[in-house]
Motif scaffolding. Structure first.
Motif, mmCIF file in Angstrom:
data_model
loop_
_atom_site.group_PDB
_atom_site.id
_atom_site.type_symbol
_atom_site.label_atom_id
_atom_site.label_comp_id
_atom_site.label_asym_id
_atom_site.label_seq_id
_atom_site.Cartn_x
_atom_site.Cartn_y
_atom_site.Cartn_z
ATOM 1 N N ALA A 78 -21.107 23.060 20.165
ATOM 2 C CA ALA A 78 -19.681 22.803 20.370
ATOM 3 C C ALA A 78 -19.415 21.619 21.303
ATOM 4 O O ALA A 78 -18.696 20.689 20.952
ATOM 5 C CB ALA A 78 -19.025 24.064 20.937
ATOM 6 N N GLY A 79 -19.990 21.667 22.511
ATOM 7 C CA GLY A 79 -19.664 20.671 23.535
ATOM 8 C C GLY A 79 -20.393 19.367 23.292
ATOM 9 O O GLY A 79 -21.597 19.367 23.042
ATOM 10 N N TYR A 80 -19.671 18.256 23.407
ATOM 11 C CA TYR A 80 -20.312 16.953 23.161
ATOM 12 C C TYR A 80 -20.183 16.030 24.371
ATOM 13 O O TYR A 80 -20.186 14.815 24.241
ATOM 14 C CB TYR A 80 -19.763 16.309 21.878
ATOM 15 N N ASP A 81 -20.082 16.643 25.555
ATOM 16 C CA ASP A 81 -20.016 15.863 26.790
ATOM 17 C C ASP A 81 -21.335 15.164 27.093
ATOM 18 O O ASP A 81 -21.404 14.335 27.997
ATOM 19 C CB ASP A 81 -19.606 16.781 27.957
ATOM 20 N N ASN A 82 -22.382 15.495 26.332
ATOM 21 C CA ASN A 82 -23.693 14.862 26.502
ATOM 22 C C ASN A 82 -23.843 13.584 25.680
ATOM 23 O O ASN A 82 -24.898 12.953 25.695
ATOM 24 C CB ASN A 82 -24.797 15.861 26.129
#
Ligand code: 3PG
Length: 306
Positions: A78-82
Motif C-alpha cells: 500500500a504505502g509508497y513513501d519509499n
C-alpha cells in the motif's frame, strides 16, 4: 522486457514462483534480488531492468539514475513513501501500488496487537479484555475499515476519522465518525493508526494527542514509524504511567524506551504486518499482473505518480 523482483524482505517462495509464472507467461524475463544487504546491490541489479517489483525497498533518485531502461515500478503493497515519486516522474517511470492486497494481514496484526497489550504481552499478570472497549481508527482506508469490522465482531465499539472520507460514509460502514482527532484520541481505549507517511502526517502524532487518551489506553501503530513524534511519545509515556504503545515499526530509540517503560511498550523486530503467505501471494501476483497489463495494453490503473 526484464522484470526484477527486488525485495530486502523476500516474499514467500510460492509467491515468487507465482510472480515468475505470470511474468514468463506474458513473454517477459524474470529476475530476482532478495535479502540484499546494501543499496549498491539494488543499484547494480536495476541496470538492465525494464520493470521493478518492490516492497519497502527504497527506490531513490540514485536507483532511478542507474536504471536507464526502467519503465515501471510496482510497490507490492500500500504505502509508497519509499519511492522518490518526483524522480520517477522525471525519469518517465510509472509508479503503482497494489492497494488492498495485503490489508487483511495488517488488520489482523492490529487486532492481535490490541489483545497482546491487554494481556500484558502474554505474561501471567492480570490483564484486561477488548470486549466492550472502544477503538478509534485513524484513517478509514482498506486496512482501517477491516480493523473496524474485525473489532466490531469482537464486541468493540468503533469510531473513525479520515480527512478524505465524509462522515456519512464512515457511518454507512458501521463506525461512529469522530469530529476531530482530539475527539478520537480522547474517547477511545485504543487508537489504531493507518495513515500514510506524507509531509503532512510525519511527526503528527505526539504528546498532545497521546495524552488525550483515557486511562489505560493503548496506541497501536501498524502504519509508519515516521508519523509518530517520538520525543512526544516518550514524554507522554513518562507522564502517564497508564498509557501503552505497540508498533510494527520500531522507534529509533526503542531499546532505551523498552528499558524505561518495560511491557507498556512493544515493537516487532521487523515489520511483519503484511508478512503472511496470503498477503505475499495477493500483493506479489497483483504486482506481476499490473506489469504484464502495462506492457500489453498500457494500463496505468493504480499509478500513484500521475
Ligand atoms: C504496506 O505499505 O503495504 C505495508 O507497510 C507492508 O510493507 P512490506 O511489504 O514492506 O511488508
Amino acid at each position: 522486457m526484464k522484470v526484477l523482483v527486488a525485495t530486502q524482505k523476500p516474499f514467500s517462495a510460492a509467491a515468487v514462483a507465482g510472480i515468475k509464472d505470470i511474468v514468463e507467461k506474458a513473454g517477459h524475463e524474470f529476475a530476482a534480488l532478495e535479502k540484499y544487504a546494501d543499496a549498491s546491490e539494488l543499484i547494480a541489479a536495476v541496470a538492465d531492468a525494464d520493470a521493478l517489483i518492490i516492497r519497502s525497498d527504497k527506490v531513490t533518485a540514485q536507483v532511478l539514475d542507474a536504471a536507464p531502461k526502467l519503465k515501471i515500478v510496482v510497490r507490492a503493497g500500500a504505502g509508497y513513501d519509499n519511492v522518490d515519486l518526483e524522480a520517477a516522474t522525471a525519469h518517465k517511470v510509472v509508479v503503482m501500488n497494489t492497494p488492498g492486497q495485503n490489508s487483511n494481514a495488517v488488520a489482523e496484526l492490529a487486532i492481535a496487537m490490541m489483545i497482546y497489550m491487554c494481556r500484558g504481552q502474554f505474561t501471567p499478570a492480570t490483564g484486561s479484555e477488548i470486549l466492550g472497549k472502544k477503538v478509534g481508527i485513524q484513517a478509514f482506508g482498506n486496512v482501517g475499515r477491516l480493523v473496524g469490522k474485525k473489532a466490531e465482531a469482537l464486541g468493540m465499539s468503533v469510531m473513525a476519522i479520515d480527512p478524505f472520507i465524509p462522515a456519512e460514509k464512515i457511518s454507512e460502514a458501521g463506525a461512529t465518525p469522530a469530529a476531530s482527532l482530539e475527539e478520537l484520541y480522547s474517547s477511545c481505549n485504543f487508537v489504531s493508526v493507518h495513515i500514510p507517511a506524507t509531509p503532512q502526517t510525519v511527526g503528527s502524532i505526539g504528546y498532545d494527542l497521546i495524552t488525550k487518551m483515557p486511562k489505560g489506553a493503548c496506541l497501536v501503530n501498524t502504519a509508519r514509524k515516521e508519523v509518530i513524534d517520538e520525543a512526544g511519545l516518550e514524554k507522554a509515556l513518562e507522564e502517564r504511567a497508564d498509557l501503552k504503545y505497540i508498533t510494527d515499526v520500531a522507534p529509533d530509540n526503542y531499546e532505551a524506551l523498552k528499558e524505561k517503560f518495560g511491557n507498556r511498550i512493544f515493537a516487532t523486530p521487523k515489520k511483519m504486518g503484511a508478512q503472511t503467505a496470503e498477503a505475499n501471494m495477493n500483493a506479489g501476483l497483483a504486482a506481476a499482473n499490473q506489469i504484464a497489463d502495462f506492457f500489453a495494453t498500457g494500463c496505468t490503473r493504480f499509478q500513484v505518480n500521475k
